[in-house]
Design an enzyme around this catalytic site. Sequence first.
Site, short mmCIF file in Angstrom:
data_model
loop_
_atom_site.label_atom_id
_atom_site.label_comp_id
_atom_site.label_asym_id
_atom_site.label_seq_id
_atom_site.Cartn_x
_atom_site.Cartn_y
_atom_site.Cartn_z
N HIS A 182 -33.53 16.51 6.87
CA HIS A 182 -34.15 16.41 5.55
C HIS A 182 -35.04 17.62 5.32
O HIS A 182 -35.46 18.29 6.25
CB HIS A 182 -34.98 15.12 5.51
N LYS B 272 -54.60 9.09 20.42
CA LYS B 272 -53.99 7.93 21.04
C LYS B 272 -52.51 7.85 20.71
O LYS B 272 -52.08 8.26 19.62
CB LYS B 272 -54.68 6.65 20.56
N GLU C 274 -27.16 6.57 2.46
CA GLU C 274 -28.38 6.97 3.15
C GLU C 274 -29.54 6.02 2.94
O GLU C 274 -29.79 5.57 1.83
CB GLU C 274 -28.77 8.37 2.67
N ASN D 238 -37.45 8.88 -7.32
CA ASN D 238 -36.37 8.22 -6.60
C ASN D 238 -36.57 6.71 -6.76
O ASN D 238 -37.26 6.26 -7.67
CB ASN D 238 -36.31 8.68 -5.14
N ASN E 275 -41.41 18.14 1.43
CA ASN E 275 -41.68 17.28 0.29
C ASN E 275 -41.61 15.81 0.68
O ASN E 275 -40.98 15.44 1.66
CB ASN E 275 -40.66 17.56 -0.82
N LYS F 183 -25.71 15.21 -3.48
CA LYS F 183 -26.33 13.92 -3.20
C LYS F 183 -27.08 13.44 -4.43
O LYS F 183 -27.67 14.25 -5.16
CB LYS F 183 -27.28 14.01 -2.01
N MET F 184 -27.08 12.12 -4.65
CA MET F 184 -27.80 11.54 -5.77
C MET F 184 -28.60 10.32 -5.32
O MET F 184 -28.32 9.72 -4.28
CB MET F 184 -26.81 11.13 -6.86
N LYS F 185 -29.61 9.98 -6.11
CA LYS F 185 -30.45 8.83 -5.82
C LYS F 185 -29.84 7.55 -6.37
O LYS F 185 -29.23 7.54 -7.44
CB LYS F 185 -31.84 9.04 -6.43
N ASP G 46 -36.76 15.30 10.26
CA ASP G 46 -37.30 16.53 9.69
C ASP G 46 -38.49 16.96 10.52
O ASP G 46 -39.54 16.33 10.48
CB ASP G 46 -37.70 16.27 8.23
N GLU H 16 -35.06 10.43 8.06
CA GLU H 16 -36.01 11.38 7.48
C GLU H 16 -37.43 10.85 7.46
O GLU H 16 -38.39 11.64 7.36
CB GLU H 16 -35.59 11.79 6.08
N ASP I 287 -28.37 8.05 -1.82
CA ASP I 287 -29.62 7.86 -1.08
C ASP I 287 -30.47 6.82 -1.78
O ASP I 287 -30.92 7.02 -2.92
CB ASP I 287 -30.35 9.20 -1.02
N GLU J 213 -30.08 20.11 4.48
CA GLU J 213 -30.23 19.73 3.09
C GLU J 213 -30.67 20.93 2.27
O GLU J 213 -31.22 21.91 2.80
CB GLU J 213 -31.28 18.61 2.98
N SER J 214 -30.45 20.89 0.96
CA SER J 214 -30.91 21.94 0.06
C SER J 214 -31.38 21.32 -1.24
O SER J 214 -30.79 20.34 -1.71
CB SER J 214 -29.77 22.94 -0.22
#
Length: 388
Positions: free
Chosen positions: A321, A100, A238, A19, A53, A181-183, A291, A264, A212, A340-341
């Site tokens: 996510h 903590k 995103e 990414n 991931n 979706k794409m980067k 997530d 995410e 994203d 998401e998938s």
Amino acid sequence: MRITKIEEKPVPISSNIRNSYIDFSKMTASIVAITTDVIKDGKPVVGYGFNSNGRYAPTGLLRERFIPRLLEARPEEIMNDKATNLDPEKIFDVLMKNEKPGGHGERTVAVGTLDMAVWDALAKIEEKPLYRVLAEQYGNGTVDDKVFVYAAGGYYHPGKGLSALQDEMKGYLDQGYTHVKMKVGGASLTEDLKRIEAVLGVLPAGDRLMVDANGRFTLDEALTFGENIKDYGLFWYEEAGNPLDYELQAELSRQYPHPTATGENLFSFQDARNLIRYGGMNPKRDYLQFDCALSYGLVEYMKILEMLQENGWSPRNCIPHGGHQLSLNIAAGLGLAGNESYPGVFKPFGGFADDYAVENGYVRLPEVPGIGFEAKADLYETLLRIGD
């Protein structure tokens, strides 16, 4: 009842993709198995879990701190009041004993991995799918019979040109997805705009595409990118900047006229609350992507959902996510907007049950006790090798 054994194993989920920030050539994940003394169908009930991931396997934290802490707990510290099942909230308290506040770090991933296995075991002991347990015990009793899912892909890949990117997205549409979706942010603005326009060329409308940036942009870059894509009418823009830069997100929300999405990489209730307090996001328009498998687990996630509702947000603005079956169960049982998938990467952890195809952008869930790992053959085979 008691927990008799907990096992952990790091496994590779490497892939020759990247990414805007990282490549996945050495990415790993932890798988865990929690064995109980409850017998169903002649075998002890085993709950399985793994981390999403994007974060490496937290093997050291699990083996040195959190697994021993859980195994050392007394039965009454981990069971419900009737001593008939595990109590995830009590177990969360055990795991976080002597920790903590603040500085959450990678421990959120370790705890979230164990939490997933706890919920899997709990639902198996109840002999119900987790989504039904969640709806009946924590929701309004109603289960969504199908869940909206989108295909996350469009990664940067050596030698991957525009036609290959288009073919990838057409492949997702052929599989039944309606949104993809794409980067972005890992190339020049000019190149990314060409990539976006290439993908839009195979989609029926701009609102079928998410982009994203994986936190790549400075404020000026985020605003410039937003100005250049605003006329596309995308589904969302995103994680434009660093996830903890709430001022950046707030300014983007003021200037960018369409939906944004983030969350995410916020791994605690406190960070989620700060996003809502200071991130300037619109509860009628924007989306949140927390997530639970990376952020202390479902116990923490339900606290976040309660906080969101107190601040005017609906669960229908949440699309987690991770692309895994736990989030799918949560979406169905607690009424989220979707999930998401990852149909092409991060195998075998991405994707859903075998023989449950995506149809017109939605997927159904099997009537399988627990999270449903047993209904996904390649994933279940991996989980069964945890003791090897």
